[in-house]
Structures are given as structure tokens and as C-alpha cells.
Design a protein around this motif. Structure first.
Motif, PDB file in Angstrom:
ATOM      1  N   VAL A   3       0.846  -1.188   0.000  1.00  0.00           N
ATOM      2  CA  VAL A   3       0.000   0.000   0.000  1.00  0.00           C
ATOM      3  C   VAL A   3       0.886   1.244   0.000  1.00  0.00           C
ATOM      4  CG1 VAL A   3      -1.647   1.319   1.384  1.00  0.00           C
ATOM      5  CG2 VAL A   3      -1.863  -1.167   1.240  1.00  0.00           C
ATOM      6  N   ARG A   4       0.490   2.244  -0.755  1.00  0.00           N
ATOM      7  CA  ARG A   4       1.231   3.507  -0.746  1.00  0.00           C
ATOM      8  C   ARG A   4       0.614   4.410   0.333  1.00  0.00           C
ATOM      9  NH1 ARG A   4       4.181   7.238  -3.915  1.00  0.00           N
ATOM     10  NH2 ARG A   4       3.411   9.358  -3.595  1.00  0.00           N
ATOM     11  N   TYR A   5       1.450   4.900   1.234  1.00  0.00           N
ATOM     12  CA  TYR A   5       0.967   5.750   2.329  1.00  0.00           C
ATOM     13  C   TYR A   5       1.402   7.190   2.127  1.00  0.00           C
ATOM     14  CZ  TYR A   5       0.148   1.412   4.971  1.00  0.00           C
ATOM     15  OH  TYR A   5      -0.286   0.182   5.391  1.00  0.00           O
ATOM     16  N   GLU A   6       0.453   8.103   2.192  1.00  0.00           N
ATOM     17  CA  GLU A   6       0.749   9.534   2.128  1.00  0.00           C
ATOM     18  C   GLU A   6       0.164  10.213   3.353  1.00  0.00           C
ATOM     19  OE1 GLU A   6      -1.049  11.053  -1.389  1.00  0.00           O
ATOM     20  OE2 GLU A   6       0.384  10.094  -2.735  1.00  0.00           O
ATOM     21  N   LEU A   7       1.024  10.849   4.139  1.00  0.00           N
ATOM     22  CA  LEU A   7       0.585  11.616   5.302  1.00  0.00           C
ATOM     23  C   LEU A   7       0.496  13.093   4.937  1.00  0.00           C
ATOM     24  CD1 LEU A   7       0.053  11.991   8.388  1.00  0.00           C
ATOM     25  CD2 LEU A   7       2.546  12.171   8.658  1.00  0.00           C
ATOM     26  N   TYR A   8      -0.594  13.715   5.341  1.00  0.00           N
ATOM     27  CA  TYR A   8      -0.741  15.166   5.167  1.00  0.00           C
ATOM     28  C   TYR A   8      -0.794  15.796   6.547  1.00  0.00           C
ATOM     29  CZ  TYR A   8      -1.736  14.088   0.323  1.00  0.00           C
ATOM     30  OH  TYR A   8      -1.625  13.631  -0.968  1.00  0.00           O
ATOM     31  N   TYR A   9       0.264  16.515   6.878  1.00  0.00           N
ATOM     32  CA  TYR A   9       0.307  17.188   8.174  1.00  0.00           C
ATOM     33  C   TYR A   9       1.236  18.388   8.097  1.00  0.00           C
ATOM     34  CZ  TYR A   9      -0.088  18.101  13.071  1.00  0.00           C
ATOM     35  OH  TYR A   9      -0.377  18.730  14.258  1.00  0.00           O
ATOM     36  N   LEU A  37       7.474  17.962   1.373  1.00  0.00           N
ATOM     37  CA  LEU A  37       8.071  18.086   0.044  1.00  0.00           C
ATOM     38  C   LEU A  37       7.979  19.544  -0.385  1.00  0.00           C
ATOM     39  CD1 LEU A  37       6.360  15.024  -1.718  1.00  0.00           C
ATOM     40  CD2 LEU A  37       8.683  15.127  -0.748  1.00  0.00           C
ATOM     41  N   PRO A  38       8.861  19.972  -1.301  1.00  0.00           N
ATOM     42  CA  PRO A  38       8.725  21.338  -1.817  1.00  0.00           C
ATOM     43  C   PRO A  38       7.416  21.499  -2.599  1.00  0.00           C
ATOM     44  CG  PRO A  38      10.489  20.124  -2.955  1.00  0.00           C
ATOM     45  CD  PRO A  38      10.014  19.255  -1.837  1.00  0.00           C
ATOM     46  N   GLU A  39       6.931  22.731  -2.663  1.00  0.00           N
ATOM     47  CA  GLU A  39       5.680  22.976  -3.387  1.00  0.00           C
ATOM     48  C   GLU A  39       5.789  22.533  -4.847  1.00  0.00           C
ATOM     49  OE1 GLU A  39       3.233  26.273  -2.920  1.00  0.00           O
ATOM     50  OE2 GLU A  39       3.516  26.420  -0.751  1.00  0.00           O
ATOM     51  N   SER A  40       6.990  22.658  -5.392  1.00  0.00           N
ATOM     52  CA  SER A  40       7.185  22.254  -6.796  1.00  0.00           C
ATOM     53  C   SER A  40       6.937  20.759  -6.979  1.00  0.00           C
ATOM     54  CB  SER A  40       8.612  22.602  -7.239  1.00  0.00           C
ATOM     55  OG  SER A  40       9.546  21.931  -6.400  1.00  0.00           O
ATOM     56  N   ARG A  41       6.990  20.004  -5.901  1.00  0.00           N
ATOM     57  CA  ARG A  41       6.699  18.569  -5.993  1.00  0.00           C
ATOM     58  C   ARG A  41       5.368  18.235  -5.324  1.00  0.00           C
ATOM     59  NH1 ARG A  41      11.585  15.628  -3.511  1.00  0.00           N
ATOM     60  NH2 ARG A  41      10.351  13.787  -4.018  1.00  0.00           N
ATOM     61  N   GLY A  42       4.508  19.211  -5.204  1.00  0.00           N
ATOM     62  CA  GLY A  42       3.164  18.951  -4.662  1.00  0.00           C
ATOM     63  C   GLY A  42       3.098  19.032  -3.155  1.00  0.00           C
ATOM     64  N   GLY A  43       4.147  19.571  -2.522  1.00  0.00           N
ATOM     65  CA  GLY A  43       4.167  19.637  -1.063  1.00  0.00           C
ATOM     66  C   GLY A  43       3.776  20.992  -0.523  1.00  0.00           C
ATOM     67  N   GLY A  44       4.250  21.256   0.696  1.00  0.00           N
ATOM     68  CA  GLY A  44       3.955  22.530   1.333  1.00  0.00           C
ATOM     69  C   GLY A  44       2.565  22.565   1.924  1.00  0.00           C
ATOM     70  N   VAL A  45       2.276  23.695   2.542  1.00  0.00           N
ATOM     71  CA  VAL A  45       0.979  23.854   3.194  1.00  0.00           C
ATOM     72  C   VAL A  45      -0.158  23.808   2.165  1.00  0.00           C
ATOM     73  CG1 VAL A  45      -0.425  25.528   4.465  1.00  0.00           C
ATOM     74  CG2 VAL A  45       1.891  25.012   5.238  1.00  0.00           C
ATOM     75  N   ALA A  46       0.162  24.170   0.931  1.00  0.00           N
ATOM     76  CA  ALA A  46      -0.862  24.137  -0.118  1.00  0.00           C
ATOM     77  C   ALA A  46      -1.457  22.741  -0.273  1.00  0.00           C
ATOM     78  CB  ALA A  46      -0.262  24.598  -1.446  1.00  0.00           C
ATOM     79  N   ALA A  47      -0.622  21.737  -0.090  1.00  0.00           N
ATOM     80  CA  ALA A  47      -1.112  20.358  -0.217  1.00  0.00           C
ATOM     81  C   ALA A  47      -2.156  20.056   0.861  1.00  0.00           C
ATOM     82  CB  ALA A  47       0.062  19.385  -0.112  1.00  0.00           C
TER      83      ALA A  47
END
Lengths: 241, 241
Positions: A3-9, A37-47
Motif C-alpha cells: 500500500v502507498r501511504y501519504e501523510l498530510y500534516y 516536500l517542496p511545493e514544486s513537488r506537490g508539497g507545502g501547506v498548499a497540499a
């Protein structure tokens, strides 16, 4: 296939997300801490903002942490841990043990909420500086009454054993480690006075700290230091130990 | 043979135990509300004290409610509901739906804790009268910021459907009913101003109220009235709507 796990925090604090991070780190299961992750890779608070808007589907989250685990999307720290516990090997086999671990986690979350209230007794939307007088009063009661009550309770629940439930470490044991670390950071004087009354919990903390995945994590830069944006904050004026 | 259910909760208030009572009443499953029995029959507050001391076995409870369900003993409102949900027919079939209902219940419990903090912002161990000034300040923020935020959230999560998860009522829907009733009792002026913004939630409340088991319960003397010992208290000075 795994399973692929992605945490958003929130990427700048331990906060409630740390209980989830510890579970993954202890188990060695790969996960992506997306907002780091950097925003350029879909990270940051925007995610996170996007996830709170419902971008992942599943039941709408009220607040982070949110976990995507394959096709499942789930929010609320304790629900996340309950969901991933079996796959990460962090609960005993069988429904009864899994439920007992979950009960303990919920009590830990109650303690976490009260720890946060010590510096935000009026409103989460106001600065600490704007509720400092009330914080002083609340922290006094937290240190005098609530820390002792919760510690006594968990020491009794542990009852001299090597783990809260069963014999192997569960995610609730990792969470006990985390709140002891947090309380020590926020209230060092108060906690120093309580050490002699919690030999079982301190031994459990050492055991968690020495666990292979946790030891590697704590030595890495993935472990965000405690700071004054998180749940456990060191304001010396509140440490009325 | 049917599982025997025993609930241990304070006999004079709705409190957190009410979420469990509502689940049993909606399903029609028999349960014993032990502390409401006379002491001569093993009831009263003494029964709760004994359970908090570990008399039932299982993981030590920190606080009521505690449920004995056959051989399982479990504390923490949300864990109790998660455990009994399938047997009471109050969750969708399948793990994903059951988890989604649980996530919503945990968010409801966060709202419940915040509602309690409005009259006890300093310490649960102090009287309201001894934290009235702080309560006024906290309640102002709760009414202005937190009630709207939680209501907006649940209205969005419901998204015009007939239930939070799936199409049949789950225990999370019963809990939404309960918090709306509680907020209306405690903050009638503030809630009146919000009515137009939550048409979906109000329809859901009506639907729960009309459910056969719930309707019978609300008309019975088993339903303890809201009062100023519980979580939702009507102090007019805090209803700054």
C-alpha cells in the motif's frame, strides 16, 4: 503490492501528526510526508489546504493529520492509527487487543488536547500573548492536578508490564513515549518532580527510544524538534513545577 | 445467545454516555444502564467507582463511559461506539464505511470537548463560579468562531445527503443530533442565528428524532433532561449570540 501511504500534516511541527510519523518510523513502512516536500513537488501547506477541501475524496477531513492509505482516506489521529495498526504490526493480533490499544490512544489524545489548552485556554484562533493570564491559571491546574492524574493512570494501566497491551510495542506505547517527551519539553520542572512515581512509564519510554526504527528516526533530521508552534510548548512561566 | 450489554455512566447527566445510550435506543438492543439502578441492585455511583478501579477487567478505564459487551470491556465513547456499531446495525457494511463513521464521531467528540471547555476553561476540578470570567471570554470565541466552523464542516460533510456515511443512519448521525440538541440548549440565541446556514443538518436532526427507537426514548423518562451538571449547560451569560 504494498500500500502507498501519504501523510498530510503541518510540515513545521510535531503536533498530532507525530503520532502517525512514529508509527511509520517504528514499523519501517515507507510513507511520504507530503507537506514536507517542496511545493514544486506537490508539497507545502498548499497540499494540506487542498486535502482539507476534499481533494482526496473519502470522508471530508476537519483538520490534519489526514492519511491516504491506498484507496482509503482517513482523518483524525486515533482513527488513522487504528486503521494502519494491523498492517504496521503495531497492534496485537485479534480484535480485543486492537480495541484496547485504541482505547488507550484515545485517552492519550485527551491528554494531548489538555496540554494544548494550557497555552490556548481561550481560543485556538488567538495568540498565546493574548491569553497569557488565563494560560497561567490553566497551566497551574494542569501541572498540579491533570499531569499527576494522567501519569498515575497510565502507570496503573501499564501495571509493571513491558507494554500497555500484550507484550510487543503497540502504537499506544509509541504515543506514551511521545507525550512523555512532550511533557518533559514543556514542563521540565513539573515532570522532574514526578519521575519517581512513574518507573514503569520511564522504562517503557526507554524501550521505545531504543526500538530500531525509532532510534534511527530520532537521530535523523526527519524528527522536527519541539518548538513553540506545536502542542507541547516550553513557556517557563507555565512550568510551575 | 445475544450479547449482554452493561453501560457504566453517571446517572444524573446525559454527558458523553448519552452518545452510547442513543445508539442502544435507536437499535432497540437491550442494555442495562447500571449506575441508574439503585445501589441495592448494584447501581449508583458506587458501581462506576468500582469499574474505574478495574473491577471489570480489560484495559483500565480513565473515565466513564465504560461498556461491558459480553466478554469485552471498553472505555472511551468513540471506541465503544466503534465496537458496537456493527452489532447494533449503526454502521455501513464494510471497513471503509465503518472507519468513515468513526472519523466523524471523533470530530464530534472534539466539538463536545470544546463545548465543555466553555464553562470550564481553567480546570474541570474547579466550580464554574470560580472560572466565570475566563468562561465568558472562551464562550465568546466558541460562539463566534468554533460553532460556525464545526457547523459549516458537518454541513459540508453531509453534502445534502440523508446521512453522513451511506444512506442509513449511523451512530455518527445520532451524535450529530445530540450535539445539535445540546448546542441549542446551551446557546439558543447563537444557534438561532445559524439555522439558515445548516438546512442539511436540521433535516438530519429531524430524521433522527423521528427514528422509532429514538422517538420512544425521547418521550420516555430514560432521557435525562439537559442540566447544568452536564456538558451542555445553559448559562445565559455565555450565550452571546
Amino acid at each position: 503490492m504494498a500500500v502507498r501511504y501519504e501523510l498530510y500534516y503541518w510540515p513545521m511541527i510535531q503536533g498530532r501528526g507525530e503520532f502517525v510519523r512514529l508509527a511509520f518510523e517504528a514499523s519501517g513502512a515507507p510513507y511520504v510526508d507530503v507537506a514536507r516536500l517542496p511545493e514544486s513537488r506537490g508539497g507545502g501547506v498548499a497540499a494540506i489546504q487542498s486535502v482539507l477541501g476534499g481533494a482526496l475524496g473519502g470522508p471530508l477531513p476537519f483538520a490534519p493529520p489526514v492519511l491516504r492509505a491506498g484507496r482509503v482516506v482517513v482523518a483524525q489521529t486515533a482513527a488513522i492509527l487504528h486503521h494502519v495498526g494491523p498492517a504496521l504490526g503495531l497492534v496485537p493480533r485479534g480484535d480485543a487487543g486492537r480495541l484496547a490499544v485504541h482505547q488507550h490512544q484515545l485517552t492519550i489524545m485527551d491528554l494531548v488536547a489538555e496540554a494544548h489548552e494550557t497555552h490556548h485556554p481561550i481560543a485556538v484562533g488567538l495568540y498565546y500573548e493574548d491569553q497569557k493570564r488565563e494560560a497561567k491559571r490553566r497551566a497551574e491546574r494542569f501541572v498540579a492536578d491533570r499531569i499527576p492524574k494522567f501519569l498515575r493512570y497510565f502507570e496503573s494501566a501499564l501495571d509493571g508490564r513491558r507494554a500497555l497491551v500484550g507484550s510487543a510495542l503497540s502504537y499506544a506505547d509509541l504515543s506514551v513515549f511521545q507525550v512523555l517527551e512532550g511533557l518533559d519539553y514543556a514542563f521540565p520542572r513539573a515532570m522532574k518532580r514526578r519521575r519517581r512515581s512513574i518507573p514503569g512509564l520511564l522504562a517503557l519510554r526507554d524501550r521505545v527510544r531504543a526500538q530500531r526504527g525509532i532510534a534511527a528516526y530520532l537521530a535523523s533530521d526527519r524528527r522536527i524538534p519541539f518548538n513553540e508552534m506545536g502542542i507541547f510548548r516550553h513557556y517557563p512561566e507555565l512550568d510551575t513545577g
